[in-house]
Design a protein around this motif. Structure first.
Motif, PDB file in Angstrom:
ATOM      1  N   THR A 296       0.820  -1.218   0.000  1.00 53.48           N
ATOM      2  CA  THR A 296       0.000   0.000   0.000  1.00 53.48           C
ATOM      3  C   THR A 296       0.850   1.263   0.000  1.00 53.48           C
ATOM      4  O   THR A 296       0.412   2.302  -0.495  1.00 53.48           O
ATOM      5  CB  THR A 296      -0.958   0.032   1.211  1.00 53.48           C
ATOM      6  N   TYR A 297       2.067   1.181   0.540  1.00 53.08           N
ATOM      7  CA  TYR A 297       2.961   2.348   0.544  1.00 53.08           C
ATOM      8  C   TYR A 297       3.252   2.787  -0.890  1.00 53.08           C
ATOM      9  O   TYR A 297       3.301   3.988  -1.193  1.00 53.08           O
ATOM     10  CB  TYR A 297       4.258   1.997   1.273  1.00 53.08           C
ATOM     11  N   TYR A 298       3.436   1.813  -1.781  1.00 55.33           N
ATOM     12  CA  TYR A 298       3.748   2.141  -3.173  1.00 55.33           C
ATOM     13  C   TYR A 298       2.490   2.256  -4.033  1.00 55.33           C
ATOM     14  O   TYR A 298       2.502   2.951  -5.047  1.00 55.33           O
ATOM     15  CB  TYR A 298       4.713   1.098  -3.751  1.00 55.33           C
ATOM     16  N   LYS A 299       1.429   1.630  -3.612  1.00 59.54           N
ATOM     17  CA  LYS A 299       0.202   1.651  -4.419  1.00 59.54           C
ATOM     18  C   LYS A 299      -0.700   2.831  -4.087  1.00 59.54           C
ATOM     19  O   LYS A 299      -1.390   3.374  -4.958  1.00 59.54           O
ATOM     20  CB  LYS A 299      -0.561   0.344  -4.207  1.00 59.54           C
ATOM     21  N   TYR A 300      -0.694   3.257  -2.816  1.00 63.25           N
ATOM     22  CA  TYR A 300      -1.580   4.347  -2.396  1.00 63.25           C
ATOM     23  C   TYR A 300      -0.866   5.439  -1.594  1.00 63.25           C
ATOM     24  O   TYR A 300      -1.474   6.456  -1.270  1.00 63.25           O
ATOM     25  CB  TYR A 300      -2.734   3.796  -1.547  1.00 63.25           C
ATOM     26  N   GLY A 301       0.392   5.220  -1.258  1.00 61.54           N
ATOM     27  CA  GLY A 301       1.077   6.153  -0.375  1.00 61.54           C
ATOM     28  C   GLY A 301       2.204   6.909  -1.034  1.00 61.54           C
ATOM     29  O   GLY A 301       2.161   7.245  -2.222  1.00 61.54           O
TER      30      GLY A 301
END
Length: 474
Positions: A296-301
């Motif tokens: 999620t850090y790379y996909k949404y953050g």
């Protein structure tokens, strides 16, 4: 036959030596990323106290509220159903004494739990993705908690509310549960204003540039793959395989299926022990949690700059709503703007606010550092089931509070507790600061970049067609 099997298992216990019994863990680990129960995410932190700002009165609330626990999605069900045969294989391993290391196997009581587990026939395509009964009740309770905290904003007047949610069954169910929590038996008769413009509520789904550069980009999961390639991650799978009696390493997908079933079970019934959770040690669960945090850090953050560009819509919505209340001397309606949303929107909005930003990027190489072990970007804390982000606008009396120097203040709360934002005081920000920092995000929120990928691809396709056509003419 059942008693014969249990007797045989008891004999294996006596002969084989020590066992690994994980269901009786004294201090179990229940932080399961985006499938964490709200209770576990907020454990040890009081959420029932009122957030009073001396000399100020709340004027408006803007709330993002994620849905409660739900049934598996339609595309998850086939993988989770594989656990039925897999469970039988584990029991067969015990019956046949298939263990490379008897000191590492799960204990008999854990096996008995697993033996009693059965697939729930209601987990099918008909009910896929909809709220569970626990998810429905927890959504009602969350609405009641907000009403108790801000009774002047969440009133009995239906005109004080505007709900925004997408047009799907889970959102409809969440809306029904939330309004029942607010208005009780009168909810059905209240025609509360609502909107469901999906382009604004889930802009990333309608952004071809984001889809191409983030969603469909293989590099987005590069750090997750790096982490999963580490020897310690492979050893985790080996140890789980040993624990379950397999003479080979089970595949990563089956480990993920067991993990998903474990965390679904604990979200559906927080008091009940899940046999699939007893498969994992506490350290196993922390590694699996970090793998999802990386995703999620790379996909949404903060792992991709485009995420903050596509997430500006939520900040713009909040600023537009508050400006109406700040610019008018008399109270305005609605007082409460409530978005019933999902984890990606919640995570993207936190990134747009520059909240929970770590001092360095999360990577697949730095799991054991103190920095990662104390990371701010953690799905379990940011986006559990019923996770929420609230901004409350206050109107203040001059000299009513020596720390408050402006007429309007904004208090930011994450899961009902103050959200740390740089430049603010324990979540409380001057309106001028909010206008300066977040107003820039709102004023420059332009989604035209979303179609850049489509335009470029279209031009390339046209160029190819023209080249081919010209060659044909020649």
């Amino acid at each position: 036959m059942r008693w014969v099997l249990l007797g045989a298992l008891a004999l294996v216990t006596l002969v084989g030596g020590q066992e690994t019994c994980l269901s009786g863990e004294e201090d179990p680990y229940f932080l399961f990323g985006t499938k964490t129960a709200y209770t576990f995410s907020n454990r040890g932190i009081p959420t029932d106290r009122h957030h009073e700002v001396l000399g100020c009165q709340p004027a408006a609330i803007w709330l993002l509220s994620r849905h409660g626990s739900h049934n598996p999605e339609a595309d998850e069900i086939p993988n989770l159903q594989k656990l039925v045969d897999f469970k039988n294989n584990i029991i067969s391993n015990y019956r046949n004494g298939n263990f490379r290391n008897t000191n590492q196997r799960i204990c008999t009581s854990d096996l008995n739990l697993l033996e009693r587990w059965e697939w729930n026939s209601r987990l099918n395509a008909t009910f896929a993705g909809d709220l569970t009964s626990d998810g429905y009740i927890s959504t009602q309770q969350l609405a009641q908690a907000w009403k108790q905290r801000y009774p002047g904003l969440m009133t009995e007047n239906k005109y004080d509310f505007l709900f925004k949610y997408v047009n799907d069954r889970r959102s409809e169910t969440s809306y029904r549960a939330f309004t029942e929590g607010l208005f009780r038996e009168q909810a059905e008769t209240y025609d509360v204003r609502k909107e469901n413009d999906e382009n604004k509520l889930r802009p990333y789904k309608f952004c071809p540039a984001w889809q191409k550069d983030v969603e469909e980009n293989n590099d987005t999961l590069g750090q997750v793959r790096t982490f999963e390639s580490k020897q310690e991650y492979k050893e985790m799978i080996t140890n789980i395989s040993l624990r379950l009696g397999f003479n080979y390493d089970i595949n990563k997908e089956m480990v993920e299926n067991m993990y998903d079933m474990c965390r679904y079970n604990k979200a559906w019934n927080i008091a009940q022990i899940s046999p699939w959770c007893a498969v994992f040690t506490k350290e196993d669960l922390k590694r699996l949690e970090y793998a999802e945090d990386l995703e999620t850090y790379y996909k949404y953050g903060y792992g991709n700059p485009m995420n903050q560009k596509v997430s500006c819509a939520g900040v713009k919505d909040m600023m537009d709503f508050f400006k109406i209340h700040v610019d008018n001397a008399t109270p305005q309606q609605p007082k409460a703007q409530i978005h019933l949303t999902e984890a990606p929107t919640l995570l993207l909005t936190l990134a747009a606010l520059n909240a929970r930003r770590d001092s360095a990027p999360l990577t697949g190489d730095n799991y054991h550092t103190n920095f990662v072990q104390n990371r701010k970007w953690a799905n379990s804390a940011m986006a559990p089931f019923n996770g929420n982000l609230a901004a409350i606008l206050y109107k203040c009396t001059p000299n009513g509070n020596f720390q408050v120097k402006e007429e309007h203040q904004v208090l930011f709360l994450e899961n009902e507790r103050p959200l740390y934002l740089e430049g603010c005081r324990v979540g409380l920000c001057d309106w001028s600061y909010v206008k300066q920092r977040m107003g820039v995000v709102a004023d420059n929120c332009n989604m035209e970049f979303c179609n850049s990928a489509t335009k470029i691809n279209g031009l390339l396709s046209l160029s190819v067609v023209l080249v081919v056509f010209s060659r044909f003419l020649l």
